[in-house]
Design a protein around this motif. Structure first.
Motif, PDB file in Angstrom:
ATOM      1  N   UNK A 108     -48.138   8.498  -6.934  1.00 56.32           N
ATOM      2  CA  UNK A 108     -48.995   8.674  -5.660  1.00 56.32           C
ATOM      3  C   UNK A 108     -48.863   7.725  -4.777  1.00 56.32           C
ATOM      4  N   UNK A 109     -47.362   7.178  -4.644  1.00 57.71           N
ATOM      5  CA  UNK A 109     -47.199   6.280  -3.804  1.00 57.71           C
ATOM      6  C   UNK A 109     -47.145   6.422  -2.352  1.00 57.71           C
ATOM      7  N   UNK A 128     -43.613   8.315   3.957  1.00 54.24           N
ATOM      8  CA  UNK A 128     -43.135   7.804   5.122  1.00 54.24           C
ATOM      9  C   UNK A 128     -42.404   8.969   5.781  1.00 54.24           C
ATOM     10  N   UNK A 129     -42.862   9.040   7.117  1.00 51.44           N
ATOM     11  CA  UNK A 129     -42.250  10.117   7.946  1.00 51.44           C
ATOM     12  C   UNK A 129     -41.150   9.794   8.680  1.00 51.44           C
ATOM     13  N   UNK A 130     -40.660  10.661   9.563  1.00 51.99           N
ATOM     14  CA  UNK A 130     -39.382  10.428  10.058  1.00 51.99           C
ATOM     15  C   UNK A 130     -39.289   9.278  11.067  1.00 51.99           C
ATOM     16  N   UNK A 137     -50.088   7.152   7.924  1.00 57.94           N
ATOM     17  CA  UNK A 137     -51.026   7.420   6.946  1.00 57.94           C
ATOM     18  C   UNK A 137     -51.963   8.222   6.871  1.00 57.94           C
ATOM     19  N   UNK A 138     -51.682   9.146   8.018  1.00 58.26           N
ATOM     20  CA  UNK A 138     -52.469  10.260   8.142  1.00 58.26           C
ATOM     21  C   UNK A 138     -52.124  11.513   7.403  1.00 58.26           C
ATOM     22  N   UNK A 139     -50.931  11.433   7.152  1.00 59.48           N
ATOM     23  CA  UNK A 139     -50.338  12.655   6.462  1.00 59.48           C
ATOM     24  C   UNK A 139     -49.353  12.216   5.596  1.00 59.48           C
ATOM     25  N   UNK A 140     -49.499  12.427   4.140  1.00 64.45           N
ATOM     26  CA  UNK A 140     -48.454  12.245   2.993  1.00 64.45           C
ATOM     27  C   UNK A 140     -47.692  12.993   2.695  1.00 64.45           C
ATOM     28  N   UNK A 141     -46.683  12.800   2.035  1.00 64.11           N
ATOM     29  CA  UNK A 141     -45.618  13.818   1.746  1.00 64.11           C
ATOM     30  C   UNK A 141     -46.134  15.098   1.056  1.00 64.11           C
ATOM     31  N   UNK A 142     -45.640  16.100   1.166  1.00 63.26           N
ATOM     32  CA  UNK A 142     -46.140  17.629   0.779  1.00 63.26           C
ATOM     33  C   UNK A 142     -45.156  17.422  -0.796  1.00 63.26           C
ATOM     34  N   UNK A 143     -44.089  16.726  -1.081  1.00 62.49           N
ATOM     35  CA  UNK A 143     -43.290  16.824  -2.147  1.00 62.49           C
ATOM     36  C   UNK A 143     -44.349  16.021  -3.357  1.00 62.49           C
ATOM     37  N   UNK A 158     -39.236  15.607   6.030  1.00 64.35           N
ATOM     38  CA  UNK A 158     -38.597  14.348   5.962  1.00 64.35           C
ATOM     39  C   UNK A 158     -39.802  13.198   5.294  1.00 64.35           C
ATOM     40  N   UNK A 159     -40.957  13.510   5.066  1.00 60.41           N
ATOM     41  CA  UNK A 159     -41.715  12.668   4.510  1.00 60.41           C
ATOM     42  C   UNK A 159     -41.336  12.340   2.967  1.00 60.41           C
ATOM     43  N   UNK A 160     -41.462  10.995   2.557  1.00 57.12           N
ATOM     44  CA  UNK A 160     -40.805  10.536   1.345  1.00 57.12           C
ATOM     45  C   UNK A 160     -42.116  10.232   0.398  1.00 57.12           C
ATOM     46  N   UNK A 161     -41.821  10.396  -0.845  1.00 59.57           N
ATOM     47  CA  UNK A 161     -42.923   9.979  -1.978  1.00 59.57           C
ATOM     48  C   UNK A 161     -41.943   9.341  -2.985  1.00 59.57           C
ATOM     49  N   UNK A 162     -42.643   8.594  -3.710  1.00 57.53           N
ATOM     50  CA  UNK A 162     -41.917   8.036  -4.833  1.00 57.53           C
ATOM     51  C   UNK A 162     -42.603   7.986  -6.144  1.00 57.53           C
ATOM     52  N   UNK A 163     -41.893   7.955  -7.191  1.00 59.06           N
ATOM     53  CA  UNK A 163     -42.852   7.943  -8.525  1.00 59.06           C
ATOM     54  C   UNK A 163     -41.984   7.115  -9.354  1.00 59.06           C
TER      55      UNK A 163
END
Length: 414
Positions: free
Chosen positions: A39-40, A43-45, A50-56, A131-136
């Motif tokens: 749930x880290x 990042x957008x393009x 912070x207002x919107x997290x990645x959908x992935x 293009x919003x990124x997520x990590x796990x």
């Protein structure tokens, strides 16, 4: 009875450990919520948003902090996005585990089977359509050797065998739940023959049809033991499909009365071979015996069968194992040249001997039979004063009636 027994490491083996080449199937994963940084930040393009997290959403099959993870099916999946990178390492050493993206970037799997009892770390990144990124990340340990079981099997994948070759599993731990284990091993034949499993004790499971395999048929073993609890706290780790081909039919019958062997191939007698069975003191087992191993040369030492210094032959040629206790059909070059026993009398310590020469390279009956035999070919001994060989002494379950065989199955038969 006392029989010849090998004492060297075999040059050819009919068995291999199942766990060496297990199939890795990410598509069949049972996925759990990932731990670590799943749930880290996103990042957008244009940078952090912070207002919107990645959908992935990334899901790592082995939960963070877990133990007992699968060595076969551990992997990564993503929904509503595409994986952009996955790094898997051995925790503590940093050694990288190779792998590859699958399903167009929707998943990732290791390129090799994981080791048991080993701590790993997976770090994955993905982006959604914007293009919003997520990590796990997940740090986990695979199932330990103490808490898992493996089996060795015969025949090997891709082998061509004789019509008497059973499928035989030997497990490295006692199996308490035989039904669970047997029900996760499926053996089928292109011939349509019904194949049934039979347990010999708690660690050996053999499969065979009622009659010998049909010549030319293909037999397939589907092993789905990964995660199956075979005993209290002990689970399987193997997941693999193995297939082998049944060659021509060859059944050779040794008659201890006449000291001859009739070789029948595909229903036609191709040769009658003079042989020498066991002496009156060391008789040869009766019964149906499948050739389980072949050795162009092998040492036989009487001390391994409690016969003191009766013999020690370092280079027995053209030898093929018939029982685990030490019965072979093999070449004999040390016979009395002035009074050859072949076709006349039994002189061995329980084996079946054929005329041969030292080194086994000449045109002899022993070399001919060796060259024309497959693992799994059947050798039947009759008219010997000895008893019938035990079904579990070698690959010799054919000496058990079909009703007895079926009675030893842990699952129902149709």
């Amino acid at each position: 009875m006392n029989l010849e027994q090998l004492v060297t490491t075999p040059d050819i083996t009919a068995r291999r450990a199942l766990g060496a080449c297990a199939v890795l199937m990410v598509g069949a994963l049972t996925l759990t919520a990932c731990g670590g940084d799943s749930d880290g930040r996103s990042e957008g393009k244009g940078g952090k948003d912070p207002a919107k997290s990645s959908a992935a959403q990334i899901v790592i099959s082995a939960k963070n902090g877990s133990t007992g993870a699968s060595i076969n099916s551990t992997g990564v999946k993503v929904s509503d996005g595409t994986l952009t990178g996955v790094k898997m390492t051995v925790a503590g050493t940093g050694k990288q585990v190779p792998g590859q993206l699958v399903a167009g970037g929707k998943g990732w799997k290791p390129g090799e089977q994981l080791e048991r009892g080993t701590k790993y770390e997976i770090a994955a990144t993905a982006k959604d359509s914007d293009g919003k990124a997520v990590t796990a990340k997940s740090v986990f340990t695979t199932v330990s050797k103490a808490n898992s079981f493996i089996g060795t099997y015969t025949p090997d994948n891709g082998a061509t065998v004789g019509v008497g070759m059973p499928v035989s599993f030997n497990f490295d731990k006692a199996i308490g739940d035989k039904k669970a284990v047997q029900s996760h091993i499926e053996v089928s034949s292109s011939s349509g023959q019904q194949v049934v499993g039979h347990w010999f004790g708690a660690q050996r499971l053999d499969f065979r049809p009622e009659e010998y395999w049909k010549a030319g048929s293909k037999v397939t073993m589907k092993i789905d033991l990964d995660g199956v609890e075979g005993a209290n706290g002990v689970t399987g780790v193997q997941e693999k499909t193995v297939s082998f081909t049944v060659g021509r039919s060859q059944v050779s019958t040794v008659d201890a009365d006449t000291q001859t062997m009739k070789v029948v191939r595909d229903g036609r007698t191709v040769r009658s071979v003079p042989i020498s069975t066991g002496s009156p003191e060391f008789t040869t087992y009766n019964g149906q015996m499948a050739i389980s191993e072949k050795y162009k040369k092998i040492r036989m030492d009487s001390r391994t069968v409690a016969l003191a210094n009766a013999y020690d032959i370092p280079d027995v040629p053209d030898a093929m194992r018939l029982t685990q206790s030490g019965t072979f059909i093999h070449g004999n070059y040390w016979y009395n040249k002035g009074n050859p026993p072949f076709g006349r009398t039994g002189t061995s310590h329980g084996c079946v001997g054929l005329r041969d020469v030292k080194g086994g390279q000449s045109d002899t009956p022993a070399k001919w039979f060796y060259d024309n035999s497959l693992i799994g070919d059947v050798v039947i001994v009759k008219n010997s004063p000895d008893k019938t060989v035990a079904p579990d002494n070698g690959l010799n379950g054919w000496n058990m009636s079909w009703n007895e065989w079926v009675a030893g199955s842990a699952v129902g038969t149709s």
